[in-house]
Design a protein around this motif. Structure first.
Motif, short mmCIF file in Angstrom:
data_model
loop_
_atom_site.label_atom_id
_atom_site.label_comp_id
_atom_site.label_asym_id
_atom_site.label_seq_id
_atom_site.Cartn_x
_atom_site.Cartn_y
_atom_site.Cartn_z
N LEU A 42 51.23 45.38 24.29
CA LEU A 42 52.25 44.53 24.90
C LEU A 42 52.66 43.38 23.98
O LEU A 42 53.81 42.96 23.97
CB LEU A 42 51.74 43.96 26.23
N GLY A 43 51.72 42.88 23.19
CA GLY A 43 52.04 41.78 22.28
C GLY A 43 52.91 42.19 21.11
O GLY A 43 53.44 41.33 20.40
N HIS A 44 53.06 43.51 20.91
CA HIS A 44 53.87 44.00 19.79
C HIS A 44 55.25 44.48 20.22
O HIS A 44 56.09 44.78 19.37
CB HIS A 44 53.14 45.16 19.10
N LEU A 45 55.50 44.59 21.53
CA LEU A 45 56.77 45.15 22.00
C LEU A 45 57.96 44.31 21.56
O LEU A 45 58.98 44.85 21.11
CB LEU A 45 56.76 45.28 23.52
N GLY A 46 57.84 42.99 21.68
CA GLY A 46 58.96 42.13 21.30
C GLY A 46 59.32 42.23 19.83
O GLY A 46 60.47 42.55 19.48
N PRO A 47 58.37 41.97 18.91
CA PRO A 47 58.69 42.07 17.47
C PRO A 47 59.15 43.46 17.05
O PRO A 47 60.06 43.60 16.22
CB PRO A 47 57.36 41.69 16.80
N GLU A 48 58.54 44.51 17.62
CA GLU A 48 58.93 45.87 17.25
C GLU A 48 60.31 46.21 17.79
O GLU A 48 61.06 46.97 17.16
CB GLU A 48 57.90 46.87 17.75
N THR A 49 60.68 45.68 18.95
CA THR A 49 62.03 45.88 19.46
C THR A 49 63.05 45.22 18.55
O THR A 49 64.11 45.77 18.27
CB THR A 49 62.15 45.32 20.88
N TYR A 50 62.72 44.02 18.06
CA TYR A 50 63.63 43.33 17.14
C TYR A 50 63.73 44.09 15.82
O TYR A 50 64.79 44.14 15.19
CB TYR A 50 63.12 41.91 16.90
N ARG A 51 62.62 44.70 15.38
CA ARG A 51 62.60 45.37 14.08
C ARG A 51 63.17 46.79 14.14
O ARG A 51 63.92 47.21 13.25
CB ARG A 51 61.16 45.44 13.56
N LEU A 52 62.85 47.54 15.19
CA LEU A 52 63.21 48.95 15.26
C LEU A 52 64.17 49.29 16.39
O LEU A 52 64.71 50.40 16.42
CB LEU A 52 61.95 49.80 15.42
N GLY A 53 64.36 48.37 17.34
CA GLY A 53 65.20 48.69 18.50
C GLY A 53 64.34 48.98 19.72
O GLY A 53 63.10 48.93 19.66
N PRO A 54 64.95 49.28 20.87
CA PRO A 54 64.21 49.55 22.10
C PRO A 54 63.17 50.65 21.89
O PRO A 54 63.38 51.61 21.15
CB PRO A 54 65.30 49.99 23.08
N ALA A 55 62.05 50.50 22.57
CA ALA A 55 60.90 51.39 22.33
C ALA A 55 61.23 52.85 22.61
O ALA A 55 60.74 53.75 21.91
CB ALA A 55 59.72 50.94 23.19
N HIS A 56 62.05 53.12 23.63
CA HIS A 56 62.31 54.52 23.96
C HIS A 56 63.16 55.21 22.90
O HIS A 56 63.33 56.44 22.93
CB HIS A 56 62.98 54.63 25.33
N ASN A 57 63.73 54.43 21.94
CA ASN A 57 64.49 55.05 20.85
C ASN A 57 63.59 55.65 19.79
O ASN A 57 64.04 56.45 18.97
CB ASN A 57 65.41 54.02 20.19
N HIS A 58 62.33 55.24 19.74
CA HIS A 58 61.44 55.77 18.71
C HIS A 58 60.10 56.21 19.31
O HIS A 58 59.06 56.10 18.67
CB HIS A 58 61.22 54.75 17.60
N THR A 59 60.12 56.68 20.54
CA THR A 59 58.91 57.20 21.16
C THR A 59 58.65 58.63 20.67
O THR A 59 59.46 59.24 19.98
CB THR A 59 59.03 57.21 22.68
N GLU A 60 57.51 59.17 21.07
CA GLU A 60 57.14 60.52 20.65
C GLU A 60 58.15 61.54 21.16
O GLU A 60 58.51 62.48 20.44
CB GLU A 60 55.75 60.85 21.16
N ALA A 61 58.63 61.37 22.40
CA ALA A 61 59.58 62.33 22.96
C ALA A 61 60.87 62.36 22.14
O ALA A 61 61.43 63.43 21.86
CB ALA A 61 59.88 61.98 24.42
N THR A 62 61.36 61.18 21.75
CA THR A 62 62.58 61.12 20.95
C THR A 62 62.37 61.76 19.59
O THR A 62 63.23 62.51 19.10
CB THR A 62 63.01 59.65 20.77
N MET A 63 61.22 61.48 18.95
CA MET A 63 60.94 62.05 17.64
C MET A 63 60.81 63.57 17.71
O MET A 63 61.32 64.29 16.85
CB MET A 63 59.67 61.42 17.06
N GLU A 64 60.12 64.08 18.74
CA GLU A 64 59.96 65.52 18.88
C GLU A 64 61.31 66.20 19.08
O GLU A 64 61.56 67.29 18.56
CB GLU A 64 59.02 65.84 20.05
#
Length: 308
Positions: A42-64
């Protein structure tokens, strides 16, 4: 989602993680296992969203799913991994080019249903459309159009709704690839109650946003005297009441409780001011808030950058 929303969410999530560790771990080595991955991340969601975009854009399901699409493009079985790398590079270059220069992107008119009116910039009016102009304006609706015409600084002598009727449209396609419906789209279907007729909009210069129910959409030419004039699209909306401040603050801007105001708060807005489609639902009948409404936003609807 905006940068300010990401920063606010990050502060709340970090506070939650700190409080969780203070309460349950208490700096004890034999309790480290209590901080599971679902808590630590949870502490990484904010910085990673700023760096990579919303989490569901780079989840395992999206990558597969992406890997499956790229695998379908392999045309060199003798050297599949090199071919896959080249196809991935080519797709990334094309997507980046269209993102930097959207004017070169393929037109999307072909994806719209027959009878649609493409407004450009990702907006389009969708049928059904009242081609016979049989909808009769009420006095309240006429007043709302007149107020909008005056507020936008238009010349009232060119007020184009002298007639008592206008052509209505049922839906509009937004740049977020969502379709916002209206009450007009449900006329004749008394059993249909779609939540997608509720929208969130924000006018330029305003700090907060408004939630409203759309009655119908309509359009006019920028220059009614010119045949090739651009088309402007509008929405006739009934704005819900402001949220209950006490509930909003107590829930940390999560619970938006409001009431429907009907004709009392009827407005006309430009469709470009619509930010997203939202849902409005009643509180349970056995709750203390029975009779009131609350707003909810489906995950994934409000993920595009909104330039206001």
């Amino acid at each position: 989602m905006t940068t300010a929303e990401v920063a606010e969410a990050h502060s709340h999530l970090v506070a939650f993680c700190d409080e969780f560790e203070t309460l349950y771990v208490q700096r004890c080595a034999d309790r480290i296992h209590l901080t599971r991955q679902c808590i630590h991340v949870l502490g990484h969601l904010g910085p990673e969203t700023y760096r990579l975009g919303p989490a569901h854009n780079h989840t395992e399901a999206t990558m597969e799913h992406t890997i499956g699409n790229l695998r379908e493009e392999i045309r060199q079985p003798s050297n599949p991994y090199t071919n896959l790398s080249e196809r991935s590079l080519h797709r990334g270059q094309v997507n980046m080019f269209f993102a930097m220069y959207p004017q070169f992107a393929p037109p999307s008119q072909g994806d719209l249903p027959q009878g649609s009116l493409n407004l450009g910039r990702g907006y389009a009016l969708l049928p059904k459309a009242d081609s016979k102009s049989t909808y009769i304006l009420t006095l309240v609706e006429k007043a709302a159009i007149q107020r909008f015409w005056v507020k936008t600084g238009k010349d009232t002598t060119t007020f184009w709704f002298r007639e008592p009727d206008l052509t209505c449209w049922a839906c509009i396609h937004l740049p977020s690839q969502r379709n916002a419906r209206s009450i007009f789209s449900e006329l004749g279907d008394t059993w249909v109650m779609r939540p997608s007729r509720n929208i969130k909009f924000k006018a330029p210069g305003e700090i907060g946003f408004h939630v409203s129910k759309v009655r119908y959409y309509f359009a006019r030419k920028t220059n009614p005297l010119a045949e090739d004039s651009d088309v402007e699209a509008f929405a006739m909306v009934s704005v819900y009441s402001p949220p209950n401040d006490a509930l909003l603050i107590h829930s940390r801007n999560t619970l938006w409780s409001c009431n429907h105001q009907g004709d009392a708060e009827l407005e006309v807005i430009l469709v470009q001011h619509i930010q997203s489609v939202v849902g409005i639902a009643p509180f349970p009948s056995n709750s203390t808030l029975a009779g009131n409404l609350f707003m909810f936003e489906e995950i994934g609807r409000d993920i595009y950058l909104w330039n206001s």
